[in-house]
Design an enzyme around this catalytic site. Structure first.
Site, mmCIF file in Angstrom:
data_model
loop_
_atom_site.group_PDB
_atom_site.id
_atom_site.type_symbol
_atom_site.label_atom_id
_atom_site.label_comp_id
_atom_site.label_asym_id
_atom_site.label_seq_id
_atom_site.Cartn_x
_atom_site.Cartn_y
_atom_site.Cartn_z
ATOM 1 N N ILE A 112 0.832 -1.204 0.000
ATOM 2 C CA ILE A 112 0.000 0.000 0.000
ATOM 3 C C ILE A 112 0.869 1.257 0.000
ATOM 4 C CG2 ILE A 112 -0.286 0.260 2.518
ATOM 5 C CD1 ILE A 112 -3.103 0.558 -0.077
ATOM 6 N N LYS B 186 -5.683 2.388 7.575
ATOM 7 C CA LYS B 186 -6.802 1.645 8.143
ATOM 8 C C LYS B 186 -6.431 0.193 8.342
ATOM 9 C CE LYS B 186 -8.598 -1.021 5.738
ATOM 10 N NZ LYS B 186 -8.481 -2.208 4.806
ATOM 11 N N ASP C 54 -10.674 -6.998 7.258
ATOM 12 C CA ASP C 54 -9.723 -6.003 6.735
ATOM 13 C C ASP C 54 -10.301 -5.337 5.489
ATOM 14 O OD1 ASP C 54 -6.823 -4.868 6.844
ATOM 15 O OD2 ASP C 54 -7.147 -5.478 4.769
#
Lengths: 308, 308
Positions: free
Chosen positions: A14, A91, A169
């Site tokens: 990410i 997150k 998730d």
């Protein structure tokens, strides 16, 4: 104004796919360092094996973006906040609600900005969906979040460990959208979690919620979807049906369909810069609280072992 | 002032042992009704099978005390709040964090008082323990909460169901004390939950916490204790050791031991009257949040079946 000197901590997928380009594309930020025990970093940018090394001997930083697995995020964030460094939390913002509350109290005390980032809330269709729903009576909400874990999370062992949330998730992305676009708060009514016999985290969940106006919500969350993937939220209202699909990118209203460019991470960094410049924090734990409630209140069934 | 007309909803053991005498002993309250599908009620007091019956056709009430199992508490509380009736929630205040947050928002909106009662916080030793610890540096906390479920919860099927919390039903009493007496917030580090093979709720848990000053906490929670029972909290500080035992009733400081009369429920009702008279609510979810975090973050192991 001088750019905000930011370090990325946790150079996984990410960070490379989203954070690096978003920081490079925003003049409010300058990439000051990268931190990762495994990754070689970025050419021309100072690199450190751990955050402690950066803080002890690296260049000065004003902010850090924590892209590590959630299980280690609290202590990294706390070390940064203790030095007055602003913190961007990928997150989910932590492995527990209590540790996020503790970070928020610490940020308030030292006057640093803490940002619990929910990237899906910045998907193109979400803001107009929220505006359209603000005027409506919500009757029913159906969330279908079915994807193939082998495609999207290959080899991510942490995601199956306690604190890694399993199928929540991705599911928490849907919850971050739903809690943002609906005009009333929602709470869990019931949950059934399916746990592979060889894992501790759920691979699927079936959940019901209510909003405080009495609307019924159903969520079908599954990591075993092969073929076409589904990231859809359908909201039935007194003025017709709204559909958000492709994770919030595509918005269909009774009047037609819009599909705008993806701008989730650029919008997150614009928001983070505004929080820092105005001395504020933004820590909404509602999506993580719904997940904790599902673990607390839900029933569990054992299902087939999952092998990567 | 006229007494606050109160109805007790859920006439189980705690209502008879504690709520009825506490209401009878407090002139701020008058018992207006009882509600229970199973119980005959109290002689001379109107009795109803359900809260809806009371609200539809019973005497006027200003407040309700909800002593039902937590799984059904939200909807009862919401019905009462919708009519502006003040609500006393037995512990735990709900089956999920989200439903308690929704009730709090509803109470604020209608201007009714919502009280999430944590009775152990009113045990005799707790207030002086809190005062003594406010001045200290906390080094280590050890919580030992070991009791015999067959003695204390005979035939309470709901306690083993999802939302019933299992061994956390007593354990949350310890957490309500610890979160009240320690000067800094605490958060979960790790948890191991033991689940009987024939049940869904834990019968034992081993947990570690930190406070935001770095003190380490350990909690040993077990429902399989025969013989002497333990409800002890030991706090090591820079000024010596504090011990709360017998669930908070007995306080031992370096200077000696105090054991005062039990006054938990009379104190709860005095607090509830003050909240109502001053138009305030008191809803601290910190103990339930720690339990939710243990379910979210903890590992689970299967242990021997438990038969009542």
């Amino acid at each position: 104004m001088d750019p905000i000197r930011i370090a990325i901590v946790g150079m996984g997928k990410i960070a490379r796919d989203q954070h690096l380009p978003a920081i490079a594309g925003n003049r409010a930020f300058g990439l000051a360092a990268t931190v990762s025990p495994h990754d070689p970093g970025v050419e021309g940018v100072p690199h450190f094996a751990g955050l402690d090394d950066l803080l002890a001997s690296g260049p000065a930083v004003d902010a850090v973006a924590l892209c590590t697995p959630p299980q280690v995020r609290h202590d990294l964030a706390s070390s940064a906040l203790a030095r007055g460094i602003h913190v961007f939390l990928e997150k989910p913002p932590g492995a527990t609600l209590g540790e996020v509350a503790a970070l928020q109290a610490q940020a308030d005390k030292v006057g640093a900005s803490l940002f619990a980032a929910w990237h899906s809330r910045f998907a193109a269709g979400v803001a107009p969906a929220r505006a359209w729903l603000a005027e409506r009576t919500i009757e029913r909400v159906t969330i279908t979040w079915r994807e193939d874990v082998r495609v999207w999370h290959p080899g991510q062992a942490w995601i199956w460990e306690p604190g890694g949330l399993g199928v929540f998730d991705p599911g928490i992305n849907a919850l971050s959208i739903v809690t943002h676009i609906l005009p009333r708060p929602i709470f869990l009514r019931g949950a059934k979690l399916e746990i592979p016999a060889n894992r501790v985290a759920p691979i699927a969940a079936d959940m019901t919620f209510s909003d405080t106006g009495g609307a019924a919500l159903h969520m079908d969350l599954d990591w075993r979807q092969t073929g076409p993937q589904s990231w859809d939220i359908v909201v039935e209202t007194d003025a017709g049906t709204l559909k958000l699909s492709q994770g919030g990118a595509v918005l269909t209203l009774p009047t037609g369909t819009d599909h705008a460019e993806d701008h989730e991470y650029p919008a997150l960094y614009a928001r983070f810069a505004t929080l820092i410049r105005t001395g504020r924090s933004d820590v909404d734990v509602a999506p993580l609280r719904l997940v904790a409630d599902a673990f607390l209140r839900g029933t569990r069934v054992t299902t087939n072992p999952f092998v990567d």
